[in-house]
Enzyme design. Structure first.
Site, PDB file in Angstrom:
ATOM      1  N   GLU A  92     -36.150   7.793 -22.336  1.00 20.53           N
ATOM      2  CA  GLU A  92     -36.851   8.668 -23.293  1.00 20.53           C
ATOM      3  C   GLU A  92     -36.175   8.720 -24.663  1.00 20.53           C
ATOM      4  OE1 GLU A  92     -39.551   9.342 -22.095  1.00 20.53           O
ATOM      5  OE2 GLU A  92     -39.414   9.851 -19.990  1.00 20.53           O
ATOM      6  N   GLY A  93     -35.617   7.607 -25.079  1.00 16.04           N
ATOM      7  CA  GLY A  93     -34.863   7.574 -26.325  1.00 16.04           C
ATOM      8  C   GLY A  93     -33.405   7.877 -26.040  1.00 16.04           C
TER       9      GLY A  93
END
Length: 596
Positions: free
Chosen positions: A406-407
């Site tokens: 998610e980053g």
């Protein structure tokens, strides 16, 4: 600092406003139905997942899909899906609770979250009626499984640089997709893929709903991974894959926006899952410390072990407090937007987008709390912690991906500050007025005010001062570095850590204050101790990050004045944190589990 009504609070506003405990949600407030949903999830893990962890990790043919089917039958996949599509239609915080509990399910948790989150939500929030009618009911029950295809070999954090192409067929009925995607969770068994590609020479991505049955899809074998070995992770190749034009999701070139908005949800849900995983590891560690005998005593009798147990608990308590505070903010924003006439799907996206700052903070803090917990869990087990036959091995390896998912945490730290500054420039968040006031305060004689010895007075003063410290450093950095600030990643990460510690510490305080208002201080001794422990960590961390930032960009008298201000704003009365840790640990040791 002015007060604000909880219905109008904005993302990132925590840094410049005072929040009151009456306006936050705490996990102790979940109602009977929500607790029943959580118990259903716990029972499912106990009956279906935990007995089969080794089989799951070997990716036994058909096992993960059968578990997803069973979860679908119980309604676990459809908690946040509207009733009209076969789901329960529950609010955001309820879906967070499910992510929290299921987060203890190792590889199964990854498969489920990819399906219910990034696999399903793009269609639910961006699909037209025909698309939602066709796909959402089958995704809600698990009849169809979903995957999300964004990352490519040369486009990870820079997602919009993807090279996968879509070209309209000569008859105008299909987009022909060609390209390669990697690290695709659920890739091996998904029926539906959310695929991001650029049409012709477009600057931005477009999203498509692609069914496996469309053809032109091939895959590499399963990836060999450090952890989450039981989740399917494949490279997916699209070779002249024909996608009906009606399967374009939203508008042309809107794909990057879809990806960013869905990732906001994924980030805060990841933090929720990290809480559940952390609690499960703490339970295991406490249990082992009570059973393991050394020098004729359980190791839970030793201060060094109790130190670890208490620190683990404090981090989890604080992050959990912040997670459900933000979840309620998202729910409140959604209700306000719908009441104002906004479409429900758009309101879901807008409400999460409003709190993208908090989602980024929580992703970082949740994943790093879990990493601390599993690392100390291994240490408590000693030599057995390093054994692949003991439970800490799987927990340790499975946790590591969360700082990349998610980053990356580095990207999310940079985003935290970037988003706040952009909102300030747009006039959505007034950071400069309070920052200017703090700068003026530095030149004045400190106003120590009257002594206030009421409960939480010290913590409220600390939070107020930590906010001043952060505004001082951030404001000076903006003025001094101007346009070059965006290139100073270390300074930006210092500021992000300062703001993040404030948000999480304040959340722990508000939760504890609300609990005390309900149960009384005596019944909340454990929570008060956890909060105070976390405040010690937060104050030290904010001072360290502020000092590093100031030393990096300030010079001469300016640096000296701000260093005096930083020391003033990070003062804390002496506090016996050692005895407090011992009390927290003893409470868990007596309960033989995490009990807060």
């Amino acid at each position: 600092m002015e007060t604000t009504d909880k219905k109008t609070i904005k993302g990132g506003e925590f840094l410049i406003t005072e929040t009151f405990y009456q306006d936050v949600f705490i996990p102790e407030e979940f109602d009977e139905e929500q607790n029943m949903i959580a118990q259903t999830c716990r029972d499912f893990l106990a009956a279906e997942v935990y007995p089969n962890l080794d089989r799951i990790d070997t990716q036994e043919e058909g096992l993960m899909t059968s578990l997803m089917d069973k979860a679908g039958e119980l309604g676990i996949l459809g908690v946040s899906i509207p009733e009209e599509y076969g789901g329960f239609g529950k609010n955001f915080n309820t879906s967070m609770l499910v992510a929290d509990v299921i987060g203890a399910g190792h590889s199964f948790a990854v498969a489920l979250s990819a399906h219910t989150g990034i696999g399903t939500l793009p269609i639910l929030y961006y699909g037209n009626k025909e698309q939602k009618d066709k796909y959402i009911p089958k995704l809600a029950t698990g009849e169809w499984k979903a995957a999300y295809c964004l990352t490519e070999p040369n486009s990870g954090s820079d997602a919009n640089s993807g090279k996968t192409k879509a070209k309209l067929s000569e008859d105008g009925e299909h987009y022909i997709i060609n390209g390669q995607k990697m690290w695709i969770t659920n890739g091996g068994f998904a029926d539906v893929f959310i695929v991001f590609a650029k049409i012709d020479d477009d600057a931005n991505l477009t999203a498509f709903i692609v069914e496996r049955e469309f053809g032109g899809i091939t895959m590499n074998p399963e990836e060999h991974k450090m952890g989450i070995k039981g989740s399917s992770t494949r490279q997916v190749f699209f070779n002249d894959c024909p996608v009906p034009v009606e399967n374009m999701l939203s508008d042309r070139q809107n794909g990057f926006k879809i990806a960013v908005n869905i990732l906001n949800i994924g980030r805060i849900k990841l933090a929720a899952a990290a809480i559940g995983a952390s609690k499960a590891v703490i339970d295991t560690a406490v249990n082992y410390s009570n059973e393991r005998i050394q020098f004729e005593r359980p190791i839970s009798k030793y201060g060094a072990i109790r130190f670890k147990l208490a620190e683990m608990a404090a981090k989890v308590y604080a992050v959990e407090s912040a997670n459900y505070r933000a979840g309620q903010n998202i729910d409140d924003a959604y209700d306000a937007l719908v009441a104002g006439g906004m479409d429900e799907g758009k309101a879901k996206l807008k409400s999460t987008e409003q709190f993208a700052v908090e989602c980024a903070i929580l992703k970082v803090w949740g994943s790093e709390a879990l990493d601390y917990v599993v690392d100390e869990g291994v240490q408590i087990y000693g030599g057995m912690g390093f054994s692949a036959d003991a439970p800490m091995d799987r927990a340790y390896r499975d946790a590591r991906i969360n700082r990349i998912f998610e980053g990356t945490n580095e990207i999310n730290r940079l985003l935290t500050v970037d988003m706040m500054l952009k909102r300030a420039m747009k006039g959505e968040l007034d950071l400069m007025t309070p920052a200017t006031a703090v700068a003026a305060e530095l030149m004045s004689i400190p106003d120590f005010g009257e002594e206030d010895d009421t409960l939480f007075a010290a913590e409220k003063k600390i939070i107020k001062n930590l906010k001043k410290a952060t505004l001082m450093v951030a404001g000076a950095a903006v003025q001094k570095l101007m346009m070059s600030l965006s290139k100073e990643q270390e300074i930006l990460m210092n500021i992000a850590d300062m703001a993040s510690y404030i948000y999480v510490a304040e959340s722990a305080m508000l939760r504890t204050e609300k609990l005390v208002s309900i149960r009384g201080a005596e019944a909340c001794e454990g929570q008060l101790n956890l909060m105070r422990m976390y405040f010690v960590e937060a104050v030290d961390a904010v001072q360290k990050a502020g000092k590093e930032a100031l030393w990096a960009f300030a010079e001469g008298d300016e640096q000296r004045i701000m260093m005096v201000g930083l020391r003033r704003f990070t003062k804390m009365e002496a506090f016996n944190v050692k005895d407090t840790r011992q009390k927290v640990a003893q409470q868990m040791i007596a309960a033989n589990k995490y009990c807060f």
